[in-house]
Scaffold this active site. Structure first.
Site, mmCIF file in Angstrom:
data_model
loop_
_atom_site.group_PDB
_atom_site.id
_atom_site.type_symbol
_atom_site.label_atom_id
_atom_site.label_comp_id
_atom_site.label_asym_id
_atom_site.label_seq_id
_atom_site.Cartn_x
_atom_site.Cartn_y
_atom_site.Cartn_z
ATOM 1 N N GLY A 84 -84.264 33.683 19.979
ATOM 2 C CA GLY A 84 -83.245 32.914 19.264
ATOM 3 C C GLY A 84 -83.852 32.012 18.198
ATOM 4 O O GLY A 84 -84.647 31.129 18.508
ATOM 5 N N GLY A 132 -82.610 25.309 18.163
ATOM 6 C CA GLY A 132 -83.608 25.070 19.198
ATOM 7 C C GLY A 132 -84.847 25.920 18.998
ATOM 8 O O GLY A 132 -85.978 25.411 18.922
ATOM 9 N N GLU A 141 -62.327 19.968 11.336
ATOM 10 C CA GLU A 141 -62.868 20.313 10.022
ATOM 11 C C GLU A 141 -62.090 21.474 9.397
ATOM 12 O O GLU A 141 -61.776 21.455 8.197
ATOM 13 C CB GLU A 141 -64.362 20.648 10.157
ATOM 14 C CG GLU A 141 -65.160 19.376 10.408
ATOM 15 C CD GLU A 141 -66.606 19.581 10.864
ATOM 16 O OE1 GLU A 141 -67.314 18.584 10.989
ATOM 17 O OE2 GLU A 141 -67.015 20.724 11.104
ATOM 18 N N ASP A 183 -77.944 25.021 23.360
ATOM 19 C CA ASP A 183 -76.598 25.213 23.925
ATOM 20 C C ASP A 183 -76.607 25.983 25.238
ATOM 21 O O ASP A 183 -75.637 25.941 25.989
ATOM 22 C CB ASP A 183 -75.720 25.991 22.929
ATOM 23 C CG ASP A 183 -75.186 25.102 21.823
ATOM 24 O OD1 ASP A 183 -75.553 23.920 21.787
ATOM 25 O OD2 ASP A 183 -74.392 25.596 20.989
ATOM 26 N N ALA A 186 -76.366 20.085 17.597
ATOM 27 C CA ALA A 186 -77.679 20.465 17.064
ATOM 28 C C ALA A 186 -78.828 19.560 17.538
ATOM 29 O O ALA A 186 -79.921 20.049 17.830
ATOM 30 C CB ALA A 186 -77.608 20.462 15.536
ATOM 31 N N GLN A 187 -78.592 18.250 17.628
ATOM 32 C CA GLN A 187 -79.701 17.338 17.938
ATOM 33 C C GLN A 187 -80.403 17.631 19.267
ATOM 34 O O GLN A 187 -81.634 17.693 19.310
ATOM 35 C CB GLN A 187 -79.223 15.882 17.897
ATOM 36 C CG GLN A 187 -79.387 15.234 16.547
ATOM 37 C CD GLN A 187 -80.808 15.348 15.984
ATOM 38 O OE1 GLN A 187 -81.772 15.118 16.675
ATOM 39 N NE2 GLN A 187 -80.912 15.722 14.733
HETATM 40 C C1 LIG Z 1 -68.587 26.187 13.756
HETATM 41 C C2 LIG Z 1 -69.607 25.263 14.365
HETATM 42 C C3 LIG Z 1 -69.735 23.967 13.895
HETATM 43 C C4 LIG Z 1 -70.674 23.102 14.441
HETATM 44 N N1 LIG Z 1 -70.801 21.849 13.917
HETATM 45 C C5 LIG Z 1 -71.758 21.035 14.392
HETATM 46 C C6 LIG Z 1 -71.970 19.748 13.812
HETATM 47 O O1 LIG Z 1 -71.260 19.357 12.868
HETATM 48 N N2 LIG Z 1 -72.975 18.978 14.308
HETATM 49 C C7 LIG Z 1 -73.760 19.408 15.332
HETATM 50 O O2 LIG Z 1 -74.690 18.682 15.728
HETATM 51 N N3 LIG Z 1 -73.580 20.589 15.913
HETATM 52 C C8 LIG Z 1 -72.602 21.421 15.477
HETATM 53 N N4 LIG Z 1 -72.418 22.649 16.053
HETATM 54 C C9 LIG Z 1 -73.210 23.004 17.237
HETATM 55 C C10 LIG Z 1 -74.605 23.470 16.884
HETATM 56 O O3 LIG Z 1 -74.563 24.407 15.820
HETATM 57 C C11 LIG Z 1 -75.225 24.082 18.123
HETATM 58 O O4 LIG Z 1 -75.253 23.093 19.119
HETATM 59 C C12 LIG Z 1 -76.632 24.575 17.859
HETATM 60 O O5 LIG Z 1 -76.604 25.618 16.916
HETATM 61 C C13 LIG Z 1 -77.296 25.049 19.142
HETATM 62 O O6 LIG Z 1 -78.562 25.528 18.853
HETATM 63 P P1 LIG Z 1 -79.202 26.707 19.717
HETATM 64 O O7 LIG Z 1 -80.572 26.910 19.185
HETATM 65 O O8 LIG Z 1 -79.027 26.431 21.152
HETATM 66 O O9 LIG Z 1 -78.303 27.989 19.415
HETATM 67 P P2 LIG Z 1 -77.903 28.665 18.054
HETATM 68 O O10 LIG Z 1 -78.170 27.769 16.892
HETATM 69 O O11 LIG Z 1 -76.547 29.203 18.245
HETATM 70 O O12 LIG Z 1 -78.933 29.873 17.934
HETATM 71 C C14 LIG Z 1 -78.926 30.955 18.804
HETATM 72 C C15 LIG Z 1 -79.696 32.090 18.144
HETATM 73 O O13 LIG Z 1 -79.940 33.090 19.112
HETATM 74 C C16 LIG Z 1 -79.718 34.363 18.554
HETATM 75 N N5 LIG Z 1 -79.389 35.240 19.676
HETATM 76 C C17 LIG Z 1 -78.348 35.120 20.537
HETATM 77 N N6 LIG Z 1 -78.421 36.074 21.480
HETATM 78 C C18 LIG Z 1 -79.521 36.807 21.208
HETATM 79 C C19 LIG Z 1 -80.139 37.914 21.843
HETATM 80 N N7 LIG Z 1 -79.627 38.459 22.940
HETATM 81 N N8 LIG Z 1 -81.263 38.429 21.301
HETATM 82 C C20 LIG Z 1 -81.792 37.887 20.178
HETATM 83 N N9 LIG Z 1 -81.262 36.836 19.547
HETATM 84 C C21 LIG Z 1 -80.153 36.286 20.062
HETATM 85 C C22 LIG Z 1 -78.582 34.135 17.574
HETATM 86 O O14 LIG Z 1 -78.579 35.150 16.588
HETATM 87 C C23 LIG Z 1 -78.933 32.757 17.013
HETATM 88 O O15 LIG Z 1 -79.764 32.854 15.882
HETATM 89 C C24 LIG Z 1 -71.492 23.532 15.510
HETATM 90 C C25 LIG Z 1 -71.352 24.835 15.997
HETATM 91 C C26 LIG Z 1 -70.422 25.696 15.439
HETATM 92 C C27 LIG Z 1 -70.288 27.098 15.962
#
Ligand SMILES: Cc1cc2nc3c(=O)[nH]c(=O)nc-3n(C[C@H](O)[C@H](O)[C@H](O)COP(=O)(O)OP(=O)(O)OC[C@H]3O[C@@H](n4cnc5c(N)ncnc54)[C@H](O)[C@@H]3O)c2cc1C
Length: 428
Positions: free
Chosen positions: A11, A15, A170, A307, A323-324
């Site tokens: 991913g 994160g 939003e 997440d 995100a944080q």
């Molecule tokens: C519409 C929207 C608005 C948001 N607005 C805000 C905001 O204003 N402020 C804020 O702080 N947060 C916001 N968030 C939340 C924030 O984006 C998430 O909390 C954050 O992205 C989590 O990070 P992560 O690394 O856990 O997952 P993600 O950023 O979702 O990354 C997961 C990654 O894993 C990859 N992946 C998934 N499954 C697989 C697999 N099986 N094999 C290979 N790759 C895979 C995906 O392609 C992706 O690139 C928002 C989220 C959304 C959807």
């Protein structure tokens, strides 16, 4: 060359990417795998869905972002299983071995067992989701212009957003701006400002995690944009031509052709796979309950962050899915791995809460920061600044800034393209 410690990151979201970046100088071999070839800045997805920004403005190719990381390779690959016994990740088309694994695959939207609604009420999580929603919004105005039956016109011009957390708020605010400003002079038969935008929320106010004063302030700003707020209401059914809202024992049928789902998230399916393989516990949203150092109980070589992770201090409330926490957890795990490779120990993860924000529209936002609560223009300026700062790649930061400045002065949204399969003939 002696074999180096192999770190696999699944991913490249907030994160995973922050972990990969922080491992730049560590004496390890990093494999970053993602099923997309780009890092997506999800907080601005709603701007793609409403035609303010183009997809490429909010996505950065992972290979480019990590091009100077000599210890890192990027693979376009989908992880389908994790074989913890022989320390390997099964891909849809191969296998990758690891010494340490970081799982950061995020979450998807959740329809609370009504998966059939997904087709009719798309959620917003990927670029494809955003362009699909954009298509539906702008097609609705086109169909209304071509339609003759007033009732059908009203249904085309009714937009229902389910869920009033930041994404729903939003989306509703942006739709209000589209109807009142962007499309003001663009149609001859319909009046776009007659569009009805309904924001539906089961709780008693919008932005439930925010302090009540900020929720009320957000409600006032939404009302100024023509958004009707329906709190205390839940969706009982979604059909191609209506949404049924239940408020207490009353059910109201709202004819509409456009529903956007911004309620509820469910952790990535890899959480269930990990739980099955390691015996780790899952919470109600499918998040994996992690140890204080973000590893899995009994598996110190597997970390879950962002997440997908359920992290709480002393059994308190888990960290929010924003995100944080993902960014800070990525950095923390990278530091822990580097120190572990050097045979040093690291204390538990501590989250530094910087607050939360939501934007409503032009000069309208709310921000609950550590030391101060803001609403209106000051909150909006803070929101702009912080979002610009966190966009990956300088080029995108500059493009988004210029686009915002242009949109601010012209009220335009130049990316309002109806893309995908040919929509004609319209479903009139
Ligand atoms: C519409 C929207 C608005 C948001 N607005 C805000 C905001 O204003 N402020 C804020 O702080 N947060 C916001 N968030 C939340 C924030 O984006 C998430 O909390 C954050 O992205 C989590 O990070 P992560 O690394 O856990 O997952 P993600 O950023 O979702 O990354 C997961 C990654 O894993 C990859 N992946 C998934 N499954 C697989 C697999 N099986 N094999 C290979 N790759 C895979 C995906 O392609 C992706 O690139 C928002 C989220 C959304 C959807």
């Amino acid at each position: 060359m002696p074999a180096r410690h192999r770190v696999v990151i699944i991913g490249g979201g907030f994160g995973g990417l922050s972990a990969a970046r922080a491992l730049k100088r560590a004496p390890v071999e990093v494999t970053m795998l993602d099923r997309c070839n780009y890092h997506l800045f999800q907080p601005l997805l709603y701007q793609v869905a409403t035609g303010a920004l183009s997809p490429a403005n909010i996505a950065a190719p992972l290979r480019r972002v990590l091009r100077h990381h000599r210890n890192t390779r990027v693979l376009l690959a989908e992880a389908v299983d994790i074989e913890v016994a022989n320390r390997s990740v099964a891909l849809s088309d191969g296998k990758v071995g690891y010494d340490t694994l970081i799982v950061a695959t995020g979450a998807r939207h959740h329809y609370f067992g009504k998966e059939q609604w997904e087709e009719l009420a798309p959620g917003l999580k990927t670029i494809e989701d955003a362009t699909h929603i954009r298509r539906r919004i702008f097609l609705a105005f086109e169909a209304a212009e071509r339609e003759c039956d007033p009732e059908k016109i009203r249904a085309w011009l009714t937009f229902v957003i389910v869920g009033a957390e930041p994404t729903g708020v939003e989306m509703a605010g942006a739709l209000g701006e589209i109807a009142n400003d962007t499309l003001k002079h663009d149609f001859r038969k319909i009046n776009p400002s007659e569009a009805r935008i309904l924001l539906v929320e089961g709780a008693d106010r919008v932005l439930p995690p925010f302090p009540p004063a900020l929720s009320h302030s957000a409600q006032r700003m939404l009302a100024r944009l023509g958004v009707t707020i329906r709190t205390g209401a839940v969706v009982a059914d979604v059909t191609p031509e209506a949404v049924n809202l239940r408020e207490g024992s009353l059910v109201e049928v709202i004819p509409t052709r456009t529903v956007v789902w911004a309620a509820g998230v469910q952790a990535s399916p890899l959480g269930r796979i990990l739980a099955h393989q390691t015996g780790a516990a899952l919470d109600r949203s499918g998040r994996v309950v992690v140890e204080p150092d973000l590893s899995l109980p009994g598996y110190p070589e597997i970390f879950v962050i962002g997440d997908l992770a359920h992290f709480s201090r002393h059994g308190g409330k888990p960290l929010p899915g924003i995100a944080q926490p993902a960014i800070q957890q990525g950095r923390y795990v990278a530091k822990l791995i580097e120190r572990r490779v050097r045979s040093k120990s690291t204390g538990p993860f501590h989250y530094f809460d910087q607050g939360t924000m939501a934007t409503i529209g032009r000069s309208a936002a709310v921000a609950d920061l550590r030391c101060v609560r803001l609403s209106g223009l000051p909150a909006w300026l803070v929101w702009l600044f912080i979002h610009l700062m966190y966009i990956v790649e300088f080029q995108n930061r500059l493009l988004v800034f210029l686009q915002w400045a242009w949109n601010y002065y012209t009220f335009n949204r130049s990316a309002r393209l109806i893309t995908g399969k040919n929509p004609l003939p319209l479903d009139l």
